[in-house]
Design a protein around this motif. Sequence first.
Motif, short mmCIF file in Angstrom:
data_model
loop_
_atom_site.label_atom_id
_atom_site.label_comp_id
_atom_site.label_asym_id
_atom_site.label_seq_id
_atom_site.Cartn_x
_atom_site.Cartn_y
_atom_site.Cartn_z
N TRP A 141 0.80 -1.22 0.00
CA TRP A 141 0.00 0.00 0.00
C TRP A 141 0.84 1.27 0.00
O TRP A 141 0.30 2.38 -0.13
CB TRP A 141 -0.94 0.03 1.21
N TYR B 55 -8.47 6.79 -0.22
CA TYR B 55 -9.41 5.69 -0.02
C TYR B 55 -10.47 5.71 -1.12
O TYR B 55 -11.00 6.77 -1.47
CB TYR B 55 -10.07 5.83 1.36
N ASP C 246 -2.98 -1.38 10.09
CA ASP C 246 -3.56 -2.63 10.59
C ASP C 246 -4.74 -2.36 11.51
O ASP C 246 -5.72 -3.12 11.53
CB ASP C 246 -2.49 -3.44 11.33
N HIS D 6 -6.92 0.06 11.33
CA HIS D 6 -8.13 0.42 10.59
C HIS D 6 -8.50 -0.61 9.53
O HIS D 6 -9.42 -0.36 8.76
CB HIS D 6 -7.95 1.81 9.97
N LYS D 7 -7.83 -1.73 9.55
CA LYS D 7 -8.36 -2.88 8.80
C LYS D 7 -9.49 -3.55 9.57
O LYS D 7 -10.31 -4.26 9.00
CB LYS D 7 -7.24 -3.88 8.54
N GLU D 8 -9.53 -3.30 10.88
CA GLU D 8 -10.58 -3.86 11.74
C GLU D 8 -11.52 -2.81 12.28
O GLU D 8 -12.67 -3.11 12.58
CB GLU D 8 -9.93 -4.61 12.92
N LEU E 210 -13.32 1.09 6.02
CA LEU E 210 -12.43 0.00 6.44
C LEU E 210 -11.40 -0.22 5.35
O LEU E 210 -11.73 -0.23 4.16
CB LEU E 210 -13.23 -1.29 6.69
N LEU E 211 -10.13 -0.40 5.75
CA LEU E 211 -9.06 -0.61 4.78
C LEU E 211 -9.05 -2.09 4.40
O LEU E 211 -8.57 -2.94 5.15
CB LEU E 211 -7.72 -0.19 5.40
N LEU E 212 -9.59 -2.41 3.22
CA LEU E 212 -9.79 -3.80 2.81
C LEU E 212 -8.72 -4.30 1.85
O LEU E 212 -8.21 -5.41 2.01
CB LEU E 212 -11.17 -3.95 2.15
N GLU E 213 -8.37 -3.50 0.85
CA GLU E 213 -7.49 -3.99 -0.21
C GLU E 213 -6.43 -2.94 -0.53
O GLU E 213 -6.77 -1.81 -0.89
CB GLU E 213 -8.31 -4.29 -1.46
#
Length: 422
Positions: free
Chosen positions: A316, A353, A389, A391-393, A403-406
């Motif tokens: 990323w 985003y 990590d 803000h992936k959850e 949410l940071l997905l990909e």
Amino acid sequence: MLQQILRDMYIDPELLAELNEEQKQILFYKMREEQLRRWKEREEKARMEEAVLRRTARRKQSDGKHVQWLRGKDGEVWVWVMGEAPGDKPYDQISEELIAERARQQAQKEAEELWRQKEAEITKKFRDAMAQEKARIVAEKWKIEIEDRKAAKLEEERIQEELKKREEEERQKGEEQIRQQEEIRAKELYLSLKQAQQHSQHSDDDQEWEEQLRRSKAADEERSHKARRARDEYRRQSLRAIQKGRVADLSNLFQGTSLNNEQETKLNCNSASPLLNIWERPSRPFSREVIIRWFKEEQVPRRAGFERNTNRIAQWFHGIISRQEAEELLMNKSEGTFLVRVSEKIWGYALSYRQQSGFKHFLVDASGDFYSFLGVDPNRHATLTDLIDFHKEEIITSSGGELLLEPCGQQKNPPDYSPLFE
């Protein structure tokens, strides 16, 4: 960066433009908190100074210097209220006199203008008549014998006197007409102003003012709603961070991880001669070269952009690219795709985003010993990877639910971050 903004109570317009609406609301909320804190300090200081002044005043009174109030027949301090004392005019009478004076002044002004016009007409009329008469007399003089010239002169003087007399009568008559018109106009203006005063509550101006007041109240309610939502978001993020236990007070998580040999060699070479090239960070980025120097001096030792526990660059992570370039990379991606790029506005980064209806950009402050979203996330993270990590959850904002997905990777070769690690 946030501490500097709160200290100066000022944010650069270019930096403000980088924030979305929710970031602005939370940032303004924090600035308002700082204003209240300063106000309370000033109030406390003023209270203490007032207490000191009172003590000083009491000491001065003890020396024989004091103020004595004038008292009335009832023994209380004498007070005069305008309009209630004997001889004071009531409000209605004062209002009537003001309106009458305004009408009189307006009528007088109009009368003066009419008189100037009338006087100019009279002057022109008799000046033309005088000129015509002189021309006639001059023409006749050539026909009169020399012995009759004296008689002609007397006749001319008689005619001039008669014309002056007629002019004076005309002037007096004009002045009398103007005076009468002035009195009539004063009465008309008085009645007009009186009627306007009586019907002012139902005028169009009042209706327009009420409409503006209604719109202003609606805008105030909207701003209050946004501010409350920003405060709730601020508290929610703080509680979630405490529950997770992943804040910057737990930093040092990455100290056991080493850089690769080549990077360690560069760092050792730079630290071997600190007196030759000492890095002093400017107040804000002003060129690409300074940003690269900052990244190498401060961010590489903190493993910014690296994957956790490895020496690989995170997928990323991107270099110094613009907002437009970031949006082009995210254009055909699904919702939740993101990338992190080095900011040209602050000492930190920008997280771009992809949402369903467009794009969002969040500034990440890295000017201190931690990483945090500027104006959105109250949590302080030890590393840039910790922030990602987390803000992936956990969502970034409650209103957007981001949410940071990909991660969005590189599309160029060499990658756009290569100048940062050369």
